[in-house]
Design a protein around this motif. Structure first.
Motif, PDB file in Angstrom:
ATOM      1  N   LEU A   1      35.641   1.029  34.971  1.00 49.20           N
ATOM      2  CA  LEU A   1      35.107  -0.218  34.442  1.00 49.20           C
ATOM      3  C   LEU A   1      34.326   0.130  33.177  1.00 49.20           C
ATOM      4  O   LEU A   1      33.334   0.862  33.239  1.00 49.20           O
ATOM      5  CB  LEU A   1      34.208  -0.910  35.467  1.00 49.20           C
ATOM      6  CG  LEU A   1      33.692  -2.310  35.113  1.00 49.20           C
ATOM      7  CD1 LEU A   1      33.335  -3.079  36.389  1.00 49.20           C
ATOM      8  CD2 LEU A   1      32.455  -2.260  34.210  1.00 49.20           C
ATOM      9  N   GLY A   2      34.804  -0.359  32.039  1.00 47.79           N
ATOM     10  CA  GLY A   2      34.146  -0.043  30.781  1.00 47.79           C
ATOM     11  C   GLY A   2      33.698  -1.290  30.045  1.00 47.79           C
ATOM     12  O   GLY A   2      34.231  -2.382  30.255  1.00 47.79           O
TER      13      GLY A   2
ATOM     14  N   ALA B   1      38.579  -3.681  31.632  1.00 48.53           N
ATOM     15  CA  ALA B   1      38.340  -3.427  30.210  1.00 48.53           C
ATOM     16  C   ALA B   1      37.598  -4.612  29.597  1.00 48.53           C
ATOM     17  O   ALA B   1      38.201  -5.621  29.249  1.00 48.53           O
ATOM     18  CB  ALA B   1      39.662  -3.181  29.480  1.00 48.53           C
ATOM     19  N   LEU B   2      36.284  -4.480  29.455  1.00 51.73           N
ATOM     20  CA  LEU B   2      35.446  -5.567  28.956  1.00 51.73           C
ATOM     21  C   LEU B   2      35.086  -5.338  27.490  1.00 51.73           C
ATOM     22  O   LEU B   2      34.556  -4.284  27.132  1.00 51.73           O
ATOM     23  CB  LEU B   2      34.160  -5.664  29.788  1.00 51.73           C
ATOM     24  CG  LEU B   2      34.325  -5.752  31.311  1.00 51.73           C
ATOM     25  CD1 LEU B   2      32.960  -5.685  31.988  1.00 51.73           C
ATOM     26  CD2 LEU B   2      35.067  -7.022  31.701  1.00 51.73           C
TER      27      LEU B   2
ATOM     28  N   ALA C   1      43.114   6.066  30.821  1.00 57.66           N
ATOM     29  CA  ALA C   1      44.212   5.525  31.628  1.00 57.66           C
ATOM     30  C   ALA C   1      45.572   5.737  30.976  1.00 57.66           C
ATOM     31  O   ALA C   1      46.571   6.028  31.653  1.00 57.66           O
ATOM     32  CB  ALA C   1      43.980   4.047  31.901  1.00 57.66           C
ATOM     33  N   LEU C   2      45.627   5.601  29.649  1.00 56.32           N
ATOM     34  CA  LEU C   2      46.908   5.706  28.945  1.00 56.32           C
ATOM     35  C   LEU C   2      47.293   7.153  28.640  1.00 56.32           C
ATOM     36  O   LEU C   2      48.442   7.431  28.307  1.00 56.32           O
ATOM     37  CB  LEU C   2      46.859   4.895  27.649  1.00 56.32           C
ATOM     38  CG  LEU C   2      46.723   3.384  27.855  1.00 56.32           C
ATOM     39  CD1 LEU C   2      46.483   2.670  26.522  1.00 56.32           C
ATOM     40  CD2 LEU C   2      47.965   2.810  28.536  1.00 56.32           C
TER      41      LEU C   2
ATOM     42  N   LEU D   1      37.257   4.050  25.670  1.00 59.07           N
ATOM     43  CA  LEU D   1      37.484   5.304  26.388  1.00 59.07           C
ATOM     44  C   LEU D   1      38.250   5.071  27.685  1.00 59.07           C
ATOM     45  O   LEU D   1      39.092   5.891  28.079  1.00 59.07           O
ATOM     46  CB  LEU D   1      36.151   5.997  26.669  1.00 59.07           C
ATOM     47  CG  LEU D   1      35.688   7.012  25.629  1.00 59.07           C
ATOM     48  CD1 LEU D   1      36.648   8.197  25.536  1.00 59.07           C
ATOM     49  CD2 LEU D   1      35.530   6.390  24.253  1.00 59.07           C
ATOM     50  N   GLY D   2      37.974   3.955  28.363  1.00 56.86           N
ATOM     51  CA  GLY D   2      38.711   3.638  29.588  1.00 56.86           C
ATOM     52  C   GLY D   2      40.203   3.499  29.323  1.00 56.86           C
ATOM     53  O   GLY D   2      41.036   4.039  30.052  1.00 56.86           O
TER      54      GLY D   2
END
Length: 221
Positions: free
Chosen positions: A112-113, A137-138, A125-126, A120-121
């Motif tokens: 949770l970013g 992804a906020l 993940a990618l 960075l999240g």
């Protein structure tokens, strides 16, 4: 409870489960610290083992960053890609450390970013899709400089993203976030995208939606 024995300083909220708890790692934004997103912890399902980490680069007199930003740079903001890539890999390593240290399920790791933490999240993940299951992804965006050149060859079939942004965001333009929809769609990554009429922050409706989304994806509930 604060912890300093792993590669990133962090605080934790233990799960109601004794073993194989789903893990949620929180990544704060630029100039903040591990206490920021941790404020969400008391409102999230008790089954989650929550770790809120502190970014590695101090910003005197207070706060931390995942990478430097030069707001005086020409043509808008300039980001230190080398630092960002180092933070990406550090988070990926921290995931392994957390799995080895705490009673969590390696197959149910969520990130949770917020803002820079979201950048960075996405990057983690990618780049390391085998390490992550869900991403919240906020108020961030996908920086393609932080993912492998051969990203289209990676297996993203297990990923699921919740992406949201403030339509009035004055820090990260909402247009940057909207570009993520086409990018994720072309990779056939499952995602939900939402916008809220706020600036660079998380509206109450946004939190309730992300909480519901995350709860539906937690095992044992």
């Amino acid at each position: 409870m604060a912890k300093t024995n792993l590669s990133l300083y962090h605080i934790i909220r233990e799960s109601s489960l004794k073993t194989n708890a789903p893990l949620l790692i929180m990544l704060h934004g630029y100039g903040s610290d591990e206490t920021d997103l941790y404020a969400f912890a008391s409102e999230l399902p008790e089954a989650l083992f929550i770790i809120s980490v502190r970014a590695p680069f101090p910003m005197p007199p207070y706060g931390n960053a995942w990478y430097a930003i030069n707001f005086e740079a020409e043509k808008g903001k300039w980001s230190d890609t080398k630092q960002a890539a180092a933070s990406r890999d550090l988070i990926a390593h921290f995931i392994d450390e957390a799995i080895a240290t705490y009673p969590v399920d390696k197959d149910h790791v969520s990130l949770l970013g917020f803002s820079q933490g979201t950048v960075l999240g996405y990057a983690v993940a990618l780049t390391y899709p085998h390490k992550v299951k869900n991403l919240v992804a906020l108020s961030g965006y996908i920086n393609t400089d932080l993912i492998p050149k051969d990203f289209k060859t990676l297996d993203y079939s297990k990923l699921d993203f919740y992406c949201s942004h403030g339509s009035l965001d004055q820090v990260i333009p909402v247009e940057w976030a909207r570009q993520s929809k086409a990018f994720l769609a072309q990779l056939h990554i499952k995602f939900q995208y939402a916008e809220f009429p706020v600036g660079h922050g998380v509206a109450p409706q946004n939190f309730y939606e992300l909480k519901a989304w995350l709860t539906q994806r937690i095992p044992h509930l």
